[in-house]
Write an enzyme that holds these catalytic residues in place. Sequence first.
Site, PDB file in Angstrom:
ATOM      1  N   ARG A   1     -13.149   3.027  -6.532  1.00 47.40           N
ATOM      2  CA  ARG A   1     -12.490   3.699  -5.397  1.00 47.40           C
ATOM      3  C   ARG A   1     -12.737   5.197  -5.452  1.00 47.40           C
ATOM      4  O   ARG A   1     -12.930   5.850  -4.423  1.00 47.40           O
ATOM      5  CB  ARG A   1     -11.002   3.376  -5.408  1.00 47.40           C
ATOM      6  CG  ARG A   1     -10.284   3.856  -4.159  1.00 47.40           C
ATOM      7  CD  ARG A   1      -8.878   3.316  -4.087  1.00 47.40           C
ATOM      8  NE  ARG A   1      -8.044   3.795  -5.177  1.00 47.40           N
ATOM      9  CZ  ARG A   1      -6.830   3.322  -5.454  1.00 47.40           C
ATOM     10  NH1 ARG A   1      -6.323   2.337  -4.737  1.00 47.40           N
ATOM     11  NH2 ARG A   1      -6.127   3.806  -6.458  1.00 47.40           N
TER      12      ARG A   1
ATOM     13  N   LYS B   1      -8.716   8.436  -1.358  1.00 43.51           N
ATOM     14  CA  LYS B   1      -7.503   8.952  -2.006  1.00 43.51           C
ATOM     15  C   LYS B   1      -7.610  10.484  -2.008  1.00 43.51           C
ATOM     16  O   LYS B   1      -7.722  11.138  -3.048  1.00 43.51           O
ATOM     17  CB  LYS B   1      -7.358   8.360  -3.413  1.00 43.51           C
ATOM     18  CG  LYS B   1      -5.903   8.069  -3.765  1.00 43.51           C
ATOM     19  CD  LYS B   1      -5.774   7.091  -4.879  1.00 43.51           C
ATOM     20  CE  LYS B   1      -4.430   7.205  -5.570  1.00 43.51           C
ATOM     21  NZ  LYS B   1      -3.253   7.131  -4.711  1.00 43.51           N
TER      22      LYS B   1
ATOM     23  N   GLU C   1       1.030   1.394   6.230  1.00 47.33           N
ATOM     24  CA  GLU C   1       1.444   1.390   4.826  1.00 47.33           C
ATOM     25  C   GLU C   1       2.487   2.477   4.639  1.00 47.33           C
ATOM     26  O   GLU C   1       2.998   3.051   5.617  1.00 47.33           O
ATOM     27  CB  GLU C   1       0.242   1.615   3.907  1.00 47.33           C
ATOM     28  CG  GLU C   1      -0.473   2.931   4.131  1.00 47.33           C
ATOM     29  CD  GLU C   1      -1.556   3.224   3.095  1.00 47.33           C
ATOM     30  OE1 GLU C   1      -1.453   2.764   1.948  1.00 47.33           O
ATOM     31  OE2 GLU C   1      -2.492   3.957   3.450  1.00 47.33           O
TER      32      GLU C   1
END
Length: 342
Positions: free
Chosen positions: A85, A187, A223
């Site tokens: 990620r 992220k 989310e």
Amino acid sequence: MKRDLQKIDWDNLGFNPIPTRSMWKGECSAGDEWVNGQLIPYGEISLSPASCVLNYGQGIFEGLKAYHTQKDRIVLFRPNKNSARMQKSTERMCIPVMNDQYFMDAVTSTVKDNSDFIPPFGKGSLYIRPICFGVSKAIAVQAATEYVFMVFTSPVGPYFKVGSKPLHLYLSDKYHRAAPKGIGNAKAIGNYSASLYPGSMAKSKGFNDMIYVHAKNEKIIEEMGAANLFVLSDGELLTPKLGGSILDGVTRDSVITIARDILNLTVKETDIEIDRLLSADEVFCCGTAVTVTGVGKISTDEKEYIIGNGNFGEKTLLIKKKLLQIQKEEIDDPFGWIHPLV
Ligand code: PLP
Ligand code: COI
């Protein structure tokens, strides 16, 4: 590894940074490979006021945990997923991409050197925070030419200060966390600054956190600021599909696998309408920091909705139990997720 534990109040750990012995620091120029780096004493770093990360938010991070397990080993949980990620996040943010080996060397060296800060079995975990950001100076909006990668750690306990109570969340379309085709699935630090104001507004109204809706279709949920969402409805476990604006959580993926392969549940990654969320039998959020946390109530500006019987749902508790048992090596890991360091 150091086995004489630090004198820390292991029974009262929260989610705040506790300084440890050392941290990793590596440097890389744009167009080069990440090769150098070493452990340095934990402490402050200096940055130019013109550095790219401070002015234009060119930074990303990761989050994973080291556990002291029942087998008296120190293990990481699926660190390869965090490495993968991080590669995607860095690419999206024009930061040089590092290979798995460099990431793993930095993470494992930092954990090993700070192993006496890992809470004893059953008392929490060592949170590992890799961060990577542009440090060279610029006033024009452009990617940096120089980058720093660091890994620091902290012993942590629960993320939410709710004790053994389920969460009460606030659902609102007043603010969006991320946009489709934006950086929501990276992220990137900017996603978290976008969630600060809505998150603190929700907390000031007495809620534990905020549920975001999709920026283009406000009828479906996305989310939370630091966790993915799951809904148990009509016997099926549903979670918002990865459409580019939500984070591809490691825990989300683990929950899907546990629910399908161990609990034989039907799991669907799909669009979840707000009505389906509010009438669900169970709702929970999940992430490295929050683990699996049940949701008892959700409020909109109009009304408060009780989820199920307002307590932790049965499937929520089962999924949480299985995940934690695997992470703490209390049951066999059928998926090859555990990465032992000793
Ligand atoms: N969604 C957001 C926005 C997060 O910050 C996190 C935490 O990392 C998650 C979801 C859950 O991801 P993971 O399970 O990889 O920790
Ligand atoms: C994590 O769960 O590791 C996260 O990164 C969430 C964080 C923002 C506390």
